[in-house]
Design a protein around this motif. Structure first.
Motif, PDB file in Angstrom:
ATOM      1  N   ALA A  15       1.063  -1.398   0.131  1.00  0.00           N
ATOM      2  CA  ALA A  15      -0.625   0.117  -0.404  1.00  0.00           C
ATOM      3  C   ALA A  15       1.005   1.514   0.519  1.00  0.00           C
ATOM      4  CB  ALA A  15      -0.807  -0.245   0.956  1.00  0.00           C
ATOM      5  N   LEU A  16       1.986   0.625   0.907  1.00  0.00           N
ATOM      6  CA  LEU A  16       2.517   2.256   0.488  1.00  0.00           C
ATOM      7  C   LEU A  16       3.484   2.590  -0.506  1.00  0.00           C
ATOM      8  CD1 LEU A  16       4.137   4.962   2.506  1.00  0.00           C
ATOM      9  CD2 LEU A  16       5.556   3.617   3.427  1.00  0.00           C
ATOM     10  N   ARG A  17       3.810   1.568  -1.389  1.00  0.00           N
ATOM     11  CA  ARG A  17       4.813   1.742  -2.496  1.00  0.00           C
ATOM     12  C   ARG A  17       3.549   1.790  -3.695  1.00  0.00           C
ATOM     13  NH1 ARG A  17       9.390  -0.988  -2.348  1.00  0.00           N
ATOM     14  NH2 ARG A  17       9.901  -2.497  -0.322  1.00  0.00           N
ATOM     15  N   ALA A  18       2.982   2.056  -3.814  1.00  0.00           N
ATOM     16  CA  ALA A  18       1.947   2.119  -4.374  1.00  0.00           C
ATOM     17  C   ALA A  18       1.575   3.983  -4.045  1.00  0.00           C
ATOM     18  CB  ALA A  18       0.230   1.270  -3.978  1.00  0.00           C
ATOM     19  N   ALA A  19       0.903   3.738  -3.291  1.00  0.00           N
ATOM     20  CA  ALA A  19       1.388   5.913  -2.738  1.00  0.00           C
ATOM     21  C   ALA A  19       2.445   6.742  -3.122  1.00  0.00           C
ATOM     22  CB  ALA A  19       1.336   5.972  -1.153  1.00  0.00           C
ATOM     23  N   LEU A  20       3.816   5.766  -3.082  1.00  0.00           N
ATOM     24  CA  LEU A  20       5.076   6.442  -3.363  1.00  0.00           C
ATOM     25  C   LEU A  20       4.909   6.537  -5.031  1.00  0.00           C
ATOM     26  CD1 LEU A  20       7.462   4.412  -0.336  1.00  0.00           C
ATOM     27  CD2 LEU A  20       6.417   6.986  -1.229  1.00  0.00           C
ATOM     28  N   ARG A  21       4.367   5.470  -5.557  1.00  0.00           N
ATOM     29  CA  ARG A  21       4.241   5.851  -6.703  1.00  0.00           C
ATOM     30  C   ARG A  21       3.452   6.647  -7.330  1.00  0.00           C
ATOM     31  NH1 ARG A  21       3.834   0.038  -6.718  1.00  0.00           N
ATOM     32  NH2 ARG A  21       2.142  -0.097  -7.112  1.00  0.00           N
ATOM     33  N   GLU A  22       2.074   6.878  -7.217  1.00  0.00           N
ATOM     34  CA  GLU A  22       1.077   7.677  -6.638  1.00  0.00           C
ATOM     35  C   GLU A  22       2.010   9.092  -6.652  1.00  0.00           C
ATOM     36  OE1 GLU A  22      -2.054   7.658  -5.006  1.00  0.00           O
ATOM     37  OE2 GLU A  22      -3.128   5.335  -5.852  1.00  0.00           O
ATOM     38  N   LEU A  23       2.829   9.655  -5.972  1.00  0.00           N
ATOM     39  CA  LEU A  23       3.515  10.843  -5.220  1.00  0.00           C
ATOM     40  C   LEU A  23       4.258  11.110  -7.005  1.00  0.00           C
ATOM     41  CD1 LEU A  23       4.209  13.114  -3.744  1.00  0.00           C
ATOM     42  CD2 LEU A  23       5.688  11.415  -2.302  1.00  0.00           C
ATOM     43  N   ARG A  24       5.450   9.767  -7.090  1.00  0.00           N
ATOM     44  CA  ARG A  24       6.495  10.163  -8.224  1.00  0.00           C
ATOM     45  C   ARG A  24       5.758  11.166  -9.782  1.00  0.00           C
ATOM     46  NH1 ARG A  24       8.243   5.542  -5.925  1.00  0.00           N
ATOM     47  NH2 ARG A  24      10.395   5.317  -5.571  1.00  0.00           N
ATOM     48  N   THR A  25       4.606  11.122  -9.444  1.00  0.00           N
ATOM     49  CA  THR A  25       3.114  11.143 -10.595  1.00  0.00           C
ATOM     50  C   THR A  25       3.121  12.258 -10.492  1.00  0.00           C
ATOM     51  OG1 THR A  25       2.544   8.646 -11.547  1.00  0.00           O
ATOM     52  CG2 THR A  25       1.685  10.254 -12.007  1.00  0.00           C
ATOM     53  N   LYS A  26       2.699  12.756  -9.453  1.00  0.00           N
ATOM     54  CA  LYS A  26       2.227  13.481  -9.240  1.00  0.00           C
ATOM     55  C   LYS A  26       3.263  14.600  -9.251  1.00  0.00           C
ATOM     56  CE  LYS A  26       1.608  15.223  -4.823  1.00  0.00           C
ATOM     57  NZ  LYS A  26       0.857  15.626  -3.411  1.00  0.00           N
ATOM     58  N   LEU A  27       4.405  14.305  -8.429  1.00  0.00           N
ATOM     59  CA  LEU A  27       5.185  15.426  -8.767  1.00  0.00           C
ATOM     60  C   LEU A  27       5.894  15.495 -10.256  1.00  0.00           C
ATOM     61  CD1 LEU A  27       6.362  14.395  -5.095  1.00  0.00           C
ATOM     62  CD2 LEU A  27       4.984  17.212  -6.070  1.00  0.00           C
ATOM     63  N   GLU A  28       5.690  14.472 -10.435  1.00  0.00           N
ATOM     64  CA  GLU A  28       6.097  14.508 -12.344  1.00  0.00           C
ATOM     65  C   GLU A  28       7.592  15.145 -12.088  1.00  0.00           C
ATOM     66  OE1 GLU A  28       5.000  18.652 -13.987  1.00  0.00           O
ATOM     67  OE2 GLU A  28       3.589  17.870 -14.923  1.00  0.00           O
ATOM     68  N   MET A 389      19.520  25.164  -9.723  1.00  0.00           N
ATOM     69  CA  MET A 389      19.582  24.155  -7.861  1.00  0.00           C
ATOM     70  C   MET A 389      19.035  24.926  -7.175  1.00  0.00           C
ATOM     71  SD  MET A 389      22.477  22.523  -8.635  1.00  0.00           S
ATOM     72  CE  MET A 389      22.557  21.735  -6.657  1.00  0.00           C
ATOM     73  N   ALA A 390      18.106  25.656  -6.694  1.00  0.00           N
ATOM     74  CA  ALA A 390      17.383  25.826  -6.414  1.00  0.00           C
ATOM     75  C   ALA A 390      15.731  25.374  -6.478  1.00  0.00           C
ATOM     76  CB  ALA A 390      17.017  27.509  -6.539  1.00  0.00           C
ATOM     77  N   ASP A 391      15.449  24.740  -7.772  1.00  0.00           N
ATOM     78  CA  ASP A 391      14.530  24.436  -8.862  1.00  0.00           C
ATOM     79  C   ASP A 391      14.597  23.239  -7.308  1.00  0.00           C
ATOM     80  OD1 ASP A 391      13.257  27.305  -9.296  1.00  0.00           O
ATOM     81  OD2 ASP A 391      14.335  26.251 -11.553  1.00  0.00           O
ATOM     82  N   GLY A 392      16.093  22.635  -8.091  1.00  0.00           N
ATOM     83  CA  GLY A 392      15.699  21.079  -7.840  1.00  0.00           C
ATOM     84  C   GLY A 392      15.857  20.545  -6.579  1.00  0.00           C
ATOM     85  N   SER A 393      16.754  21.339  -5.322  1.00  0.00           N
ATOM     86  CA  SER A 393      15.763  21.464  -4.081  1.00  0.00           C
ATOM     87  C   SER A 393      15.174  21.485  -3.925  1.00  0.00           C
ATOM     88  CB  SER A 393      17.220  22.776  -3.769  1.00  0.00           C
ATOM     89  OG  SER A 393      18.248  22.210  -3.759  1.00  0.00           O
ATOM     90  N   ARG A 394      13.979  22.149  -4.253  1.00  0.00           N
ATOM     91  CA  ARG A 394      12.879  22.659  -3.821  1.00  0.00           C
ATOM     92  C   ARG A 394      11.829  21.094  -4.225  1.00  0.00           C
ATOM     93  NH1 ARG A 394      12.892  27.838  -5.845  1.00  0.00           N
ATOM     94  NH2 ARG A 394      12.697  27.460  -7.356  1.00  0.00           N
ATOM     95  N   LEU A 395      12.555  20.584  -5.579  1.00  0.00           N
ATOM     96  CA  LEU A 395      11.845  19.256  -5.647  1.00  0.00           C
ATOM     97  C   LEU A 395      12.234  18.655  -4.890  1.00  0.00           C
ATOM     98  CD1 LEU A 395      10.265  16.660  -7.211  1.00  0.00           C
ATOM     99  CD2 LEU A 395      11.816  17.164  -8.742  1.00  0.00           C
ATOM    100  N   ALA A 396      13.779  18.331  -4.148  1.00  0.00           N
ATOM    101  CA  ALA A 396      14.616  17.574  -3.278  1.00  0.00           C
ATOM    102  C   ALA A 396      13.550  17.546  -1.646  1.00  0.00           C
ATOM    103  CB  ALA A 396      15.971  17.473  -3.006  1.00  0.00           C
ATOM    104  N   ASN A 397      13.458  18.605  -1.404  1.00  0.00           N
ATOM    105  CA  ASN A 397      12.475  19.276  -0.648  1.00  0.00           C
ATOM    106  C   ASN A 397      11.496  18.238  -0.440  1.00  0.00           C
ATOM    107  OD1 ASN A 397      15.089  20.272   1.041  1.00  0.00           O
ATOM    108  ND2 ASN A 397      14.460  22.004  -0.183  1.00  0.00           N
ATOM    109  N   THR A 398      10.355  18.991  -1.394  1.00  0.00           N
ATOM    110  CA  THR A 398       8.950  18.390  -1.470  1.00  0.00           C
ATOM    111  C   THR A 398       9.081  16.906  -1.758  1.00  0.00           C
ATOM    112  OG1 THR A 398       8.628  20.156  -2.373  1.00  0.00           O
ATOM    113  CG2 THR A 398       7.010  18.062  -2.785  1.00  0.00           C
ATOM    114  N   VAL A 399      10.269  16.033  -2.366  1.00  0.00           N
ATOM    115  CA  VAL A 399       9.749  14.990  -2.283  1.00  0.00           C
ATOM    116  C   VAL A 399      10.088  13.797  -0.860  1.00  0.00           C
ATOM    117  CG1 VAL A 399      11.008  12.826  -2.292  1.00  0.00           C
ATOM    118  CG2 VAL A 399      10.736  14.393  -4.512  1.00  0.00           C
ATOM    119  N   GLU A 400      10.859  14.922   0.384  1.00  0.00           N
ATOM    120  CA  GLU A 400      11.554  13.882   1.329  1.00  0.00           C
ATOM    121  C   GLU A 400       9.801  14.666   2.369  1.00  0.00           C
ATOM    122  OE1 GLU A 400      13.563  17.030   5.084  1.00  0.00           O
ATOM    123  OE2 GLU A 400      14.790  16.000   3.833  1.00  0.00           O
ATOM    124  N   ARG A 401       9.252  15.903   2.615  1.00  0.00           N
ATOM    125  CA  ARG A 401       8.661  16.706   2.997  1.00  0.00           C
ATOM    126  C   ARG A 401       7.097  15.462   2.761  1.00  0.00           C
ATOM    127  NH1 ARG A 401       8.039  20.983   1.483  1.00  0.00           N
ATOM    128  NH2 ARG A 401       6.398  20.816   0.432  1.00  0.00           N
TER     129      ARG A 401
END
Length: 480
Positions: A15-28, A389-401
């Motif tokens: 279930a958690l892996r499915a949610a993580l796959r959806e998160l990858r899709t949402k965040l492009e 780098m700021a754009d990449g860091s924002r995505l990394a921070n969003t992924v983490e959060r």
């Protein structure tokens, strides 16, 4: 600087892996590498630019998590005949494989940084490079940027040299093994010296007012159909290893500042409001923080093996989120020029397999030491690099959060309706019925909404879990 690390162990957690796959899709999040990128990577792996200098006689070693194969750094430490220490620090030479303006280069600028998810990572470079030809794997000859830092008996840097060279790591070590070898005094001298130099550098860090966060790593484990968060507290060996990287980043910053061309990692001082929030988090976790005790002194006193301290150290990472990059050319003075947590000029230069900017800082520093003009392609990229780098860091921070939100929702999904002890650590200025609560057990941070009375900022209260949905990463509490 630290990033919250999470990985999954135990059962597959469908279930958690499915949610993580959806998160990858949402965040492009980037998926597979394009065919042209893979083809260029295969060719580069077979035909890298090799240096003339050969330092394969130095018995380097690497220190990484046991499962890591993208190895950016290798080191060797020795005593200097006249006193002090010599640190050889080899950094993967990604520029030996990535041609400016090529498909690999363009894809690296699109990805910016490796992204870490609990169930895997999304790499900056194709595996044939990041896990193969460019990685400083043991018993493999590799092109590297070879730093040589001579230190005095107190660990202060006296001289710095940097050149391209072939290197060969002899062994891949992990943190647990390094710690055990040092503690049992079975470590050979180059490894034993890491503890000596690491401790000296930590003392210098404290002297200049810097601070390193010993942030625990979160493991997500599935137990009897539910999830739990388990912390892996960092060992002293983690800190010693980090000090070598920090020392090199400071040396690189000084080199670029001396030539008037470069890019720094910068961080302003924390605003009072952020420190105030941390004080409320400390209260929630029953951590004694007298008002006369500075933040840095408190953090150094914490034991990451203790759950409450581990949770507080996670909260401390919020003070690092104002970090950015400052580029400068033509002899201009950069503003800002200091990283407040390092308490000195500092740059990222030791993880080029996983972070785009490090390839550029490496090239600029090689030129600086040689007294040569920096590569035009590297200078031309500097103006846009901070925003990239700021754009990449924002995505990394969003992924983490969002990964943390998902995991915490998974941890609590079967406990809706239960009550917990917590402290209100934040209240919305415009909506005093809405805020943030920090639980004691488990150490979870979540949104709280009150139906009637304003939330008591900084007060300990009982709360009821009203929602915990891993599918939406939603956790919601209400006053009990």
């Amino acid at each position: 600087m630290p990033r919250r690390q999470m990985h999954m162990t135990g059962a597959d957690g469908a279930a958690l892996r499915a949610a993580l796959r959806e998160l990858r899709t949402k965040l492009e999040v980037p998926a597979e590498f394009p065919a042209a990128v893979l083809a260029e990577a295969e060719h580069a792996a077979a035909h890298p630019r090799l240096p003339d200098s050969d330092s394969t006689d130095i018995p380097f070693f690497t220190i990484d998590p046991p499962t890591s194969v993208d190895l950016d750094q290798a080191m060797h430490l020795a005593k200097r005949p006249g006193g002090g220490y010599r640190v050889h620090y080899a950094i993967a030479d990604v520029a030996a494989f990535v041609a400016p303006g090529g498909a690999l280069d363009a894809e690296a600028h699109r990805r910016v940084t490796t992204l870490y998810f609990p169930d895997g990572r999304v790499p900056l470079h194709p595996a044939v490079l990041s896990e193969g030809a460019a990685s400083l794997l043991p018993d493999q000859t590799r092109p590297a940027l070879l730093w040589c830092l001579d230190l005095d008996a107190d660990g202060r840097v006296e001289t710095v040299d940097l050149r391209r060279a072939l290197v060969r790591s002899r062994v891949k070590l992990d943190y647990d093994g390094v710690q055990k070898a040092v503690d049992t005094r079975t470590a050979e001298e180059p490894l034993a010296l890491l503890a000596d130099v690491g401790r000296l550098r930590e003392a210098l860090e404290q002297e200049r007012g810097g601070i390193s966060l010993n942030v625990p790593e979160q493991e997500i484990v599935e137990r009897e159909g539910t999830y739990a968060l388990v912390y892996r507290a960092p060992l002293p060996a983690d800190g010693w290893n980090a000090q070598i990287s920090l020392m090199t980043g400071m040396a690189a910053a000084d080199l670029m500042l001396a030539t008037g061309t470069g890019i720094l990692r910068t961080l302003p001082s924390a605003p009072d409001g952020a420190v105030g929030r941390l004080r409320r988090a400390a209260k929630a976790l029953r951590i004694d923080w007298p008002h006369h005790v500075p933040y840095a002194e408190l953090v150094r006193s914490l034991d990451p093996h203790r759950p409450a301290h581990a949770a507080f150290l996670q909260e401390c990472t919020a003070l690092l989120r104002g970090a950015g990059y400052t580029a400068f050319t033509g002899g201009d003075s950069p503003d800002p020029a200091i990283h407040s947590a390092v308490a000195a000029p500092y740059t990222h230069c030791t993880a080029p397999l996983r972070r785009l900017v490090d390839r550029y800082t490496g090239e600029l520093c090689v030129a600086a030491v040689a007294g040569a003009e920096p590569p035009p392609w590297a200078v031309a990229a500097l103006a846009a690099l901070p925003d990239t780098m700021a754009d990449g860091s924002r995505l990394a921070n969003t992924v983490e959060r969002e990964c943390v939100d998902l995991v915490e929702a998974a941890v609590l999904k079967d406990r809706v309706g239960e009550t917990f002890e917590g402290t209100v650590i934040d209240v919305n200025d415009r909506e005093p019925l809405v805020g943030t609560v920090h639980l004691e057990h488990p150490a979870v941070v979540g949104r709280i909404e009150s139906a009637a009375r304003d939330l008591p900022l900084g007060e300990r209260i009982r709360v009821r879990l009203t929602a915990a949905d891993p599918g939406t990463a939603k956790i919601l509490f209400a006053p009990a």
